[in-house]
Design a protein around this motif. Structure first.
Motif, PDB file in Angstrom:
ATOM      1  N   TYR A 169      -9.147   0.545   1.490  1.00  0.00           N
ATOM      2  CA  TYR A 169      -8.158   1.072   0.554  1.00  0.00           C
ATOM      3  C   TYR A 169      -7.964   0.033  -0.545  1.00  0.00           C
ATOM      4  O   TYR A 169      -7.958  -1.166  -0.272  1.00  0.00           O
ATOM      5  CB  TYR A 169      -6.793   1.286   1.219  1.00  0.00           C
ATOM      6  CG  TYR A 169      -6.719   2.333   2.297  1.00  0.00           C
ATOM      7  CD1 TYR A 169      -7.600   3.405   2.365  1.00  0.00           C
ATOM      8  CD2 TYR A 169      -5.728   2.262   3.271  1.00  0.00           C
ATOM      9  CE1 TYR A 169      -7.498   4.354   3.367  1.00  0.00           C
ATOM     10  CE2 TYR A 169      -5.612   3.212   4.269  1.00  0.00           C
ATOM     11  CZ  TYR A 169      -6.505   4.256   4.305  1.00  0.00           C
ATOM     12  OH  TYR A 169      -6.396   5.196   5.296  1.00  0.00           O
ATOM     13  N   GLU A 170      -7.795   0.487  -1.768  1.00  0.00           N
ATOM     14  CA  GLU A 170      -7.446  -0.396  -2.871  1.00  0.00           C
ATOM     15  C   GLU A 170      -5.948  -0.680  -2.774  1.00  0.00           C
ATOM     16  O   GLU A 170      -5.146   0.240  -2.694  1.00  0.00           O
ATOM     17  CB  GLU A 170      -7.788   0.277  -4.205  1.00  0.00           C
ATOM     18  CG  GLU A 170      -7.652  -0.627  -5.404  1.00  0.00           C
ATOM     19  CD  GLU A 170      -8.648  -1.779  -5.407  1.00  0.00           C
ATOM     20  OE1 GLU A 170      -8.253  -2.870  -5.837  1.00  0.00           O
ATOM     21  OE2 GLU A 170      -9.800  -1.570  -4.989  1.00  0.00           O
ATOM     22  N   LYS A 199     -13.573  -6.744  -8.631  1.00  0.00           N
ATOM     23  CA  LYS A 199     -14.885  -6.113  -8.811  1.00  0.00           C
ATOM     24  C   LYS A 199     -15.963  -7.079  -8.333  1.00  0.00           C
ATOM     25  O   LYS A 199     -15.920  -8.274  -8.612  1.00  0.00           O
ATOM     26  CB  LYS A 199     -15.108  -5.770 -10.286  1.00  0.00           C
ATOM     27  CG  LYS A 199     -14.117  -4.772 -10.835  1.00  0.00           C
ATOM     28  CD  LYS A 199     -14.767  -3.429 -10.947  1.00  0.00           C
ATOM     29  CE  LYS A 199     -13.837  -2.474 -11.665  1.00  0.00           C
ATOM     30  NZ  LYS A 199     -13.438  -1.374 -10.864  1.00  0.00           N
ATOM     31  N   GLN A 221       0.859  -1.176   0.000  1.00  0.00           N
ATOM     32  CA  GLN A 221       0.000   0.000   0.000  1.00  0.00           C
ATOM     33  C   GLN A 221       0.894   1.223   0.000  1.00  0.00           C
ATOM     34  O   GLN A 221       1.543   1.528   0.996  1.00  0.00           O
ATOM     35  CB  GLN A 221      -0.923   0.014   1.228  1.00  0.00           C
ATOM     36  CG  GLN A 221      -1.901   1.167   1.221  1.00  0.00           C
ATOM     37  CD  GLN A 221      -2.858   1.094   0.040  1.00  0.00           C
ATOM     38  OE1 GLN A 221      -3.602   0.153  -0.112  1.00  0.00           O
ATOM     39  NE2 GLN A 221      -2.825   2.101  -0.818  1.00  0.00           N
ATOM     40  N   GLY A 258     -10.642  -3.816   2.444  1.00  0.00           N
ATOM     41  CA  GLY A 258     -11.075  -3.168   1.212  1.00  0.00           C
ATOM     42  C   GLY A 258     -11.415  -1.699   1.325  1.00  0.00           C
ATOM     43  O   GLY A 258     -11.959  -1.124   0.387  1.00  0.00           O
ATOM     44  N   HIS A 317     -10.317  -7.487  -3.403  1.00  0.00           N
ATOM     45  CA  HIS A 317     -10.172  -6.301  -4.243  1.00  0.00           C
ATOM     46  C   HIS A 317     -10.699  -6.454  -5.671  1.00  0.00           C
ATOM     47  O   HIS A 317     -10.651  -5.510  -6.440  1.00  0.00           O
ATOM     48  CB  HIS A 317      -8.706  -5.862  -4.261  1.00  0.00           C
ATOM     49  CG  HIS A 317      -8.242  -5.399  -2.915  1.00  0.00           C
ATOM     50  ND1 HIS A 317      -7.457  -6.162  -2.101  1.00  0.00           N
ATOM     51  CD2 HIS A 317      -8.506  -4.276  -2.221  1.00  0.00           C
ATOM     52  CE1 HIS A 317      -7.241  -5.526  -0.964  1.00  0.00           C
ATOM     53  NE2 HIS A 317      -7.873  -4.372  -1.004  1.00  0.00           N
ATOM     54  N   THR A 359      -6.593  -1.907   4.250  1.00  0.00           N
ATOM     55  CA  THR A 359      -6.396  -2.472   2.918  1.00  0.00           C
ATOM     56  C   THR A 359      -6.957  -3.884   2.856  1.00  0.00           C
ATOM     57  O   THR A 359      -7.590  -4.270   1.872  1.00  0.00           O
ATOM     58  CB  THR A 359      -4.908  -2.451   2.532  1.00  0.00           C
ATOM     59  OG1 THR A 359      -4.398  -1.114   2.671  1.00  0.00           O
ATOM     60  CG2 THR A 359      -4.702  -2.910   1.097  1.00  0.00           C
TER      61      THR A 359
END
Length: 166
Positions: free
Chosen positions: A59-60, A76, A12, A57, A74, A54
């Motif tokens: 944070y991407e 879709k 990240q 989820g 992460h 992270t």
């Protein structure tokens, strides 16, 4: 044992200026098995909270992979899949007072997830679930109608845990 969470080479990074990057999390790998507890420890600013955010989820990820029950956190997802993942993965924040709405009773705080995910079919079932969760974390049903400021830090942390389990 079943792997519940797999974190593989998680990265990240944050851009902080012209061409500058802060590596908040750099190449973290671990597994968490069902029934296991993992503690992330370290000095202030070392990336513990960023790792947690992270993983769930918020944070991407810049790189790496996070799997929950074998599915990528992460990738879709449909709205239904995202809601189900949020129901199953909860974060308990370090500062319990900041994460509890001071205008809500403990019952309403704990029941928030129950309401969002439609886990109770009646007000009675909702309150019974709240009472059960309170007792699970070492509090009692009389605490349900109180407000967060009426509790110690440790009790607030347990309210946060009850909310996450709801």
């Amino acid at each position: 044992m079943n792997k519940l969470v797999e974190v593989k080479n998680l990265k990240q990074y944050f851009k902080v200026g012209k061409g500058q990057v802060v590596k908040a999390v750099d190449d973290v790998t671990f597994d968490i098995y069902k029934g296991e507890t993992l503690g992330l420890v370290g000095e202030s600013g070392c990336g513990k909270s960023t790792t947690g955010r992270t993983i769930i989820g918020l944070y991407e990820a810049t790189g790496g992979e996070v799997l929950f029950n074998g599915l990528s956190v992460h990738r879709k997802k449909s709205a239904k899949e995202a809601k189900e993942l949020k129901r199953k993965m909860q974060m308990i924040f370090q500062d319990p007072y900041a994460s509890l709405n001071p205008r809500m009773t403990v019952a309403d705080i704990i029941a928030e997830g129950i309401d969002i995910h439609g886990l109770a079919s009646s007000k009675e079932e909702r309150m019974n679930r709240v009472y059960e969760l309170l007792e699970t974390v070492g509090l009692n049903r009389e605490h349900a109608n109180r407000y967060p400021h009426e509790f110690s830090g440790g009790q607030r942390q347990r309210i946060g845990i009850a909310r996450a389990c709801g």
